[in-house]
Design a protein around this motif. Structure first.
Motif, PDB file in Angstrom:
ATOM      1  N   TRP A  12       0.868  -1.184   0.000  1.00 58.05           N
ATOM      2  CA  TRP A  12       0.000   0.000   0.000  1.00 58.05           C
ATOM      3  C   TRP A  12       0.899   1.226   0.000  1.00 58.05           C
ATOM      4  O   TRP A  12       1.986   1.206   0.624  1.00 58.05           O
ATOM      5  N   PRO A  13       0.483   2.315  -0.634  1.00 56.08           N
ATOM      6  CA  PRO A  13       1.265   3.562  -0.559  1.00 56.08           C
ATOM      7  C   PRO A  13       1.300   4.090   0.872  1.00 56.08           C
ATOM      8  O   PRO A  13       0.371   3.863   1.652  1.00 56.08           O
ATOM      9  N   ARG A  15       0.899   7.035   2.295  1.00 52.74           N
ATOM     10  CA  ARG A  15      -0.184   7.918   2.759  1.00 52.74           C
ATOM     11  C   ARG A  15      -1.444   7.115   3.091  1.00 52.74           C
ATOM     12  O   ARG A  15      -2.081   7.337   4.120  1.00 52.74           O
ATOM     13  N   TYR A  74       2.208  10.743   7.891  1.00 52.79           N
ATOM     14  CA  TYR A  74       2.822   9.870   6.885  1.00 52.79           C
ATOM     15  C   TYR A  74       4.212   9.379   7.264  1.00 52.79           C
ATOM     16  O   TYR A  74       4.894   8.785   6.451  1.00 52.79           O
ATOM     17  N   GLN A  96       8.187   4.934   2.701  1.00 54.04           N
ATOM     18  CA  GLN A  96       7.838   4.535   1.335  1.00 54.04           C
ATOM     19  C   GLN A  96       8.992   3.748   0.725  1.00 54.04           C
ATOM     20  O   GLN A  96      10.151   4.136   0.849  1.00 54.04           O
ATOM     21  N   GLU A  98       9.330   2.175  -2.970  1.00 56.83           N
ATOM     22  CA  GLU A  98       8.692   2.034  -4.274  1.00 56.83           C
ATOM     23  C   GLU A  98       7.188   2.229  -4.084  1.00 56.83           C
ATOM     24  O   GLU A  98       6.776   3.234  -3.537  1.00 56.83           O
ATOM     25  N   GLN A  99       6.346   1.299  -4.500  1.00 58.66           N
ATOM     26  CA  GLN A  99       4.897   1.446  -4.350  1.00 58.66           C
ATOM     27  C   GLN A  99       4.389   0.816  -3.052  1.00 58.66           C
ATOM     28  O   GLN A  99       3.187   0.731  -2.826  1.00 58.66           O
ATOM     29  N   ARG A 100       5.283   0.366  -2.225  1.00 62.47           N
ATOM     30  CA  ARG A 100       4.927  -0.282  -0.965  1.00 62.47           C
ATOM     31  C   ARG A 100       5.362   0.593   0.202  1.00 62.47           C
ATOM     32  O   ARG A 100       6.042   1.582   0.021  1.00 62.47           O
ATOM     33  N   THR A 101       4.982   0.155   1.389  1.00 62.44           N
ATOM     34  CA  THR A 101       5.386   0.861   2.602  1.00 62.44           C
ATOM     35  C   THR A 101       6.022  -0.124   3.567  1.00 62.44           C
ATOM     36  O   THR A 101       5.480  -1.203   3.814  1.00 62.44           O
TER      37      THR A 101
END
Length: 145
Positions: A12-13, A15, A74, A96, A98-101
Motif C-alpha cells: 500500500w502507498p 499515505r 505519513y 515509502q 517504491e509502491q509499498r510501505t
C-alpha cells in the motif's frame, strides 16, 4: 520492561497506510484484542489526543486509555496505552519503498505494579498480539486489492 521490534512491508502507498492505521475506527478490524474505540475529547490525531479501546471478550469491563504522544503525518505515530495491568509505548514508523510501505513497530511494556503476578504474563501477551496484528493488517489490506 519488555519490548519488541517488528517490521513488515505492505503493498500500500505510505499515505493510504498511514491514514488507515491512524483511523481508530479501523482498530477493531486489525487489532485482535480491540472490540471498539472512541475518541475522548475533541482532539483527533494530534499529540495529546486520547481515545478509549474496549477490549474484546470482556463484556465492556476491560478497556485501555490511549494517548497519542507523537504524530508526524505519513511518517510516525506514537501511542501510550494504559490499562489496569501495564503501560505500553507503541511507535509505528512508515517509510515509502517504491509502491509499498515498510512499517516498523516498536513496543515497550512496563507492568504497573510489581506485586501482581499476572502482569508480566499480560505484558508478554500484549507484545505478541501487537506483533501478530501487523501480519493481520497486511493480510486484510492486501486482500482488498
Amino acid at each position: 520492561m519488555q519490548s519488541i521490534y517488528q517490521q513488515i512491508e505492505i503493498n500500500w502507498p505510505v499515505r493510504a497506510l498511514f491514514n488507515y492505521v491512524s483511523d481508530i475506527n479501523n482498530n477493531a478490524t486489525w487489532q485482535i484484542e480491540v472490540a471498539e474505540t472512541e475518541w475522548l475529547g475533541h482532539e483527533r490525531n494530534t499529540s495529546g489526543a486520547q481515545y478509549k479501546e474496549v477490549l474484546r471478550d470482556t463484556g465492556n469491563n476491560a478497556y485501555a486509555i490511549c494517548q497519542i504522544t507523537e504524530f508526524i503525518p505519513y511518517q510516525k505515530r506514537s501511542v501510550l496505552t494504559e490499562n489496569q495491568l501495564f503501560t505500553a509505548a507503541s511507535t509505528w514508523e512508515f517509510e515509502q519503498h517504491e509502491q509499498r510501505t515498510v512499517m516498523k513497530l516498536t513496543v515497550q511494556v512496563r507492568p504497573r505494579s510489581m506485586y501482581t503476578p499476572v502482569e508480566p504474563f499480560a505484558a508478554t501477551k500484549f507484545l505478541h498480539e501487537r506483533a501478530r496484528d501487523l501480519f493481520r493488517l497486511k493480510k486484510i489490506l492486501e486482500s482488498e486489492e
